[in-house]
Design an enzyme around this catalytic site. Structure first.
Site, PDB file in Angstrom:
ATOM      1  N   GLU A 108       1.601 -11.662   5.898  1.00  0.00           N
ATOM      2  CA  GLU A 108       0.511 -10.911   6.544  1.00  0.00           C
ATOM      3  C   GLU A 108       0.795 -10.927   8.041  1.00  0.00           C
ATOM      4  O   GLU A 108       0.620 -11.940   8.722  1.00  0.00           O
ATOM      5  CB  GLU A 108      -0.841 -11.568   6.247  1.00  0.00           C
ATOM      6  CG  GLU A 108      -1.293 -11.446   4.800  1.00  0.00           C
ATOM      7  CD  GLU A 108      -1.943 -10.091   4.467  1.00  0.00           C
ATOM      8  OE1 GLU A 108      -1.942  -9.177   5.316  1.00  0.00           O
ATOM      9  OE2 GLU A 108      -2.444  -9.964   3.333  1.00  0.00           O
ATOM     10  N   GLU A 127      -2.259   0.371   7.736  1.00  0.00           N
ATOM     11  CA  GLU A 127      -1.380  -0.681   7.220  1.00  0.00           C
ATOM     12  C   GLU A 127      -0.160  -0.105   6.494  1.00  0.00           C
ATOM     13  O   GLU A 127       0.967  -0.568   6.686  1.00  0.00           O
ATOM     14  CB  GLU A 127      -2.172  -1.597   6.272  1.00  0.00           C
ATOM     15  CG  GLU A 127      -1.333  -2.736   5.689  1.00  0.00           C
ATOM     16  CD  GLU A 127      -2.132  -3.643   4.759  1.00  0.00           C
ATOM     17  OE1 GLU A 127      -3.332  -3.366   4.560  1.00  0.00           O
ATOM     18  OE2 GLU A 127      -1.540  -4.615   4.238  1.00  0.00           O
ATOM     19  N   HIS A 144       0.830  -1.227   0.000  1.00  0.00           N
ATOM     20  CA  HIS A 144       0.000   0.000   0.000  1.00  0.00           C
ATOM     21  C   HIS A 144       0.857   1.267   0.000  1.00  0.00           C
ATOM     22  O   HIS A 144       2.027   1.208  -0.334  1.00  0.00           O
ATOM     23  CB  HIS A 144      -0.998  -0.055   1.150  1.00  0.00           C
ATOM     24  CG  HIS A 144      -1.738  -1.357   1.176  1.00  0.00           C
ATOM     25  ND1 HIS A 144      -2.813  -1.629   0.372  1.00  0.00           N
ATOM     26  CD2 HIS A 144      -1.482  -2.520   1.848  1.00  0.00           C
ATOM     27  CE1 HIS A 144      -3.221  -2.881   0.575  1.00  0.00           C
ATOM     28  NE2 HIS A 144      -2.433  -3.447   1.455  1.00  0.00           N
ATOM     29  N   HIS A 154       2.657  -7.138   4.392  1.00  0.00           N
ATOM     30  CA  HIS A 154       1.300  -6.615   4.606  1.00  0.00           C
ATOM     31  C   HIS A 154       0.848  -6.852   6.045  1.00  0.00           C
ATOM     32  O   HIS A 154       1.462  -7.627   6.777  1.00  0.00           O
ATOM     33  CB  HIS A 154       0.310  -7.297   3.653  1.00  0.00           C
ATOM     34  CG  HIS A 154       0.444  -6.828   2.237  1.00  0.00           C
ATOM     35  ND1 HIS A 154      -0.435  -5.960   1.652  1.00  0.00           N
ATOM     36  CD2 HIS A 154       1.411  -7.084   1.305  1.00  0.00           C
ATOM     37  CE1 HIS A 154      -0.036  -5.705   0.410  1.00  0.00           C
ATOM     38  NE2 HIS A 154       1.079  -6.380   0.177  1.00  0.00           N
TER      39      HIS A 154
HETATM   40 ZN   LIG Z   1      -2.337  -5.292   2.454  1.00  0.00          ZN
END
Ligand SMILES: [Zn+2]
Length: 234
Positions: A146, A26, A12, A81
């Site tokens: 993640e 995030e 992002h 992420h």
């Molecule tokens: Zn993400």
């Protein structure tokens, strides 16, 4: 020997904040982890060059991220992420298609995944596969991590601490180093490390018998500590 080229991709950025909850975004967390990881790797491992797809708060499309790594002919791609949507813990992904370097991609991911689980406080959600663009479009082995759920109270509290973000980054560095067989840089002399000119020595024992002192040094070295005998006369 040519340097190992590792691309780290903080998810992002810019107008795309990624997941947002508990006062966290995030895009900020992924950038911090990536910067910490890059600096730690450059400081500690030789013949490795880390390139970040972004090192500030800017937007990048998914294909741009993959193209960046492809242009560099990177050896490995690692996208970072933070999860959301009602879960808790850490999971990692590789591309779910059929491709020639899948066994290698899998093996590298397994080492990275296990290292992150053992060095962080995240629950283990498992090793997964998905059709993510950055994994599909990169030519080299690629993984996406993640790192906890931003909308889970336990994980969000963990992610609010820069100390823990650094821990996550270092776990990535250790995992990548182990997976790729990176070598540690030779230890710097203490004199080069100290800017103040002040040193703090830790003494772990005084012995009348030299053999006992040597035995202690051996034990410390076996545990990875630097140790030496300093002879002291009254
Ligand atoms: Zn993400």
């Amino acid at each position: 020997m040519a340097d190992f080229v590792q691309v780290i991709d903080p998810g992002h950025g810019g107008h795309d904040p990624g997941a947002v909850a508990n006062g966290l975004r995030e895009k900020d967390l992924t950038l911090k982890i990536a910067l910490y990881a890059r600096d730690y790797i450059h400081e500690n491992y030789e013949n490795v060059k880390v390139y970040l797809t972004r090192d500030k708060d800017v937007f990048l499309g998914l294909s741009e991220r993959a193209d960046f790594a492809n242009r560099l002919k990177a050896d490995h791609f690692c996208s970072i992420h933070i999860n959301a949507g009602g879960g808790k813990g850490f999971e990692s992904f590789i591309y779910n298609g059929n491709y020639s370097n899948k066994p290698k991609t899998q093996a590298l991911r397994n080492v990275l995944h296990d290292t992150i689980i053992s060095e962080t406080d995240f629950a283990n959600r498992g090793k997964k596969e998905a059709n993510f663009a950055v994994l599909r479009e990169t030519n080299m082995s690629a993984v996406l991590t993640e790192n906890g759920f931003i909308d889970n109270t336990f994980d969000a509290t963990y992610l609010k601490s820069d100390f823990n973000l650094r821990k996550i980054a270092i776990a990535h560095a250790h995992g990548l180093a182990k997976a790729h067989g990176w070598k540690l840089k030779p230890k710097k002399q203490a004199s080069k490390l100290s800017k103040s000119g002040v040193y703090y020595r830790v003494i772990t024992g005084s012995f009348e018998n030299r053999e006992n002192a040597e035995q202690r040094v051996k034990e410390l070295k076996a545990k990875g500590y630097d140790a030496f005998i300093d002879v002291y006369k009254k």
